[in-house]
Design an enzyme around this catalytic site. Structure first.
Site, PDB file in Angstrom:
ATOM      1  N   HIS A  20       0.821  -1.209   0.000  1.00  0.00           N
ATOM      2  CA  HIS A  20       0.000   0.000   0.000  1.00  0.00           C
ATOM      3  C   HIS A  20       0.859   1.266   0.000  1.00  0.00           C
ATOM      4  O   HIS A  20       0.373   2.336  -0.311  1.00  0.00           O
ATOM      5  CB  HIS A  20      -0.901  -0.012   1.243  1.00  0.00           C
ATOM      6  CG  HIS A  20      -2.334   0.323   0.986  1.00  0.00           C
ATOM      7  ND1 HIS A  20      -2.948   0.234  -0.238  1.00  0.00           N
ATOM      8  CD2 HIS A  20      -3.299   0.762   1.838  1.00  0.00           C
ATOM      9  CE1 HIS A  20      -4.221   0.593  -0.128  1.00  0.00           C
ATOM     10  NE2 HIS A  20      -4.455   0.926   1.120  1.00  0.00           N
ATOM     11  N   ASN A  67      -7.083   6.678   3.640  1.00  0.00           N
ATOM     12  CA  ASN A  67      -8.505   6.978   3.430  1.00  0.00           C
ATOM     13  C   ASN A  67      -8.835   8.463   3.373  1.00  0.00           C
ATOM     14  O   ASN A  67      -9.944   8.827   2.995  1.00  0.00           O
ATOM     15  CB  ASN A  67      -9.354   6.307   4.510  1.00  0.00           C
ATOM     16  CG  ASN A  67      -9.275   4.799   4.431  1.00  0.00           C
ATOM     17  OD1 ASN A  67      -8.677   4.235   3.514  1.00  0.00           O
ATOM     18  ND2 ASN A  67      -9.876   4.137   5.384  1.00  0.00           N
ATOM     19  N   ASP A  92      -0.848   2.008  -5.383  1.00  0.00           N
ATOM     20  CA  ASP A  92      -0.829   0.566  -5.602  1.00  0.00           C
ATOM     21  C   ASP A  92      -2.130   0.144  -6.283  1.00  0.00           C
ATOM     22  O   ASP A  92      -3.139   0.823  -6.166  1.00  0.00           O
ATOM     23  CB  ASP A  92      -0.677  -0.175  -4.265  1.00  0.00           C
ATOM     24  CG  ASP A  92      -1.832   0.092  -3.309  1.00  0.00           C
ATOM     25  OD1 ASP A  92      -2.084   1.278  -2.993  1.00  0.00           O
ATOM     26  OD2 ASP A  92      -2.495  -0.862  -2.879  1.00  0.00           O
ATOM     27  N   ASN A 113      -9.449   3.180  -1.573  1.00  0.00           N
ATOM     28  CA  ASN A 113      -9.979   4.224  -0.694  1.00  0.00           C
ATOM     29  C   ASN A 113      -9.249   5.561  -0.824  1.00  0.00           C
ATOM     30  O   ASN A 113      -9.857   6.619  -0.690  1.00  0.00           O
ATOM     31  CB  ASN A 113      -9.976   3.753   0.761  1.00  0.00           C
ATOM     32  CG  ASN A 113     -11.007   2.672   1.003  1.00  0.00           C
ATOM     33  OD1 ASN A 113     -12.021   2.610   0.327  1.00  0.00           O
ATOM     34  ND2 ASN A 113     -10.736   1.803   1.951  1.00  0.00           N
TER      35      ASN A 113
END
Length: 188
Positions: A20, A67, A92, A113
């Site tokens: 991530h 997020n 990613d 997100n």
């Protein structure tokens, strides 16, 4: 010309080498390669500036966690007075096999997100992004665990070369433009 380059990721040592955080990894490489620039704590992000081929690149690693990435994007686009076309978001992507890079002028968040929040903040999805394939080798319901895990032993030897290729694509974006960069770096 000035460009905003946003690498998505999560702050904290527990996330440092995870899939991530590939956006952070690419920006760290760029900062070291082009002037050993260090990131400074700023509003909603760690920020540094590099120069390459007569262009200025403002590198932003949001500190809002994935997020809420749109907070940093909105702030830096406004403070730098740049249109979204002069921004590249590095993220990613589990929909792409490991090692594939896809650069697009716009697109859906695809369940990501960080991209969802950027789209909410901007009010549209018309901003360039570099999607770095991390693969989808996880069982049902384990997507979060997968993207928050480190790269495998099999992937690790190729990772640095792929980070370097992504960094080269960032510089190309600012120097030869989006279309030519897409033609050059989007792998088949």
């Amino acid at each position: 010309m000035k460009y905003l380059i946003v690498g998505l990721g999560n702050i904290g040592p527990e996330y440092a080498k995870t899939r991530h955080n590939i956006g952070f990894m690419v920006l760290d490489y760029l900062a070291q390669k082009l002037g050993s620039a260090s990131f400074e704590v700023s509003r909603h992000a760690f920020v540094t500036e590099i120069k390459a081929k007569g262009r200025t690149f403002v590198l932003v690693k949001p500190t809002t966690y994935m997020n809420l990435s749109g907070k940093a994007v909105g702030h830096y686009l406004n403070s730098l007075k740049l249109p979204p076309e002069q921004m590249l978001v590095i993220t990613d992507d589990i929909a792409l096999p490991f090692g594939k890079i896809r650069i697009r002028a716009k697109g859906s968040p695809g369940g990501h997100n960080g991209l969802k929040h950027i789209e909410q903040t901007l009010g549209n999805n018309n901003y360039p992004r570099l999607r770095f394939g991390v693969g989808d080798d996880f069982s049902k319901g384990k997507q979060v665990d997968y993207v928050l895990s480190t790269f495998s032993e099999e992937e690790e030897p190729e990772l640095q070369t792929l980070i370097e290729k992504s960094a080269d694509a960032v510089i190309a974006f600012g120097t030869i433009g989006l279309e030519r960069t897409m033609n050059q770096y989007n792998t088949k």
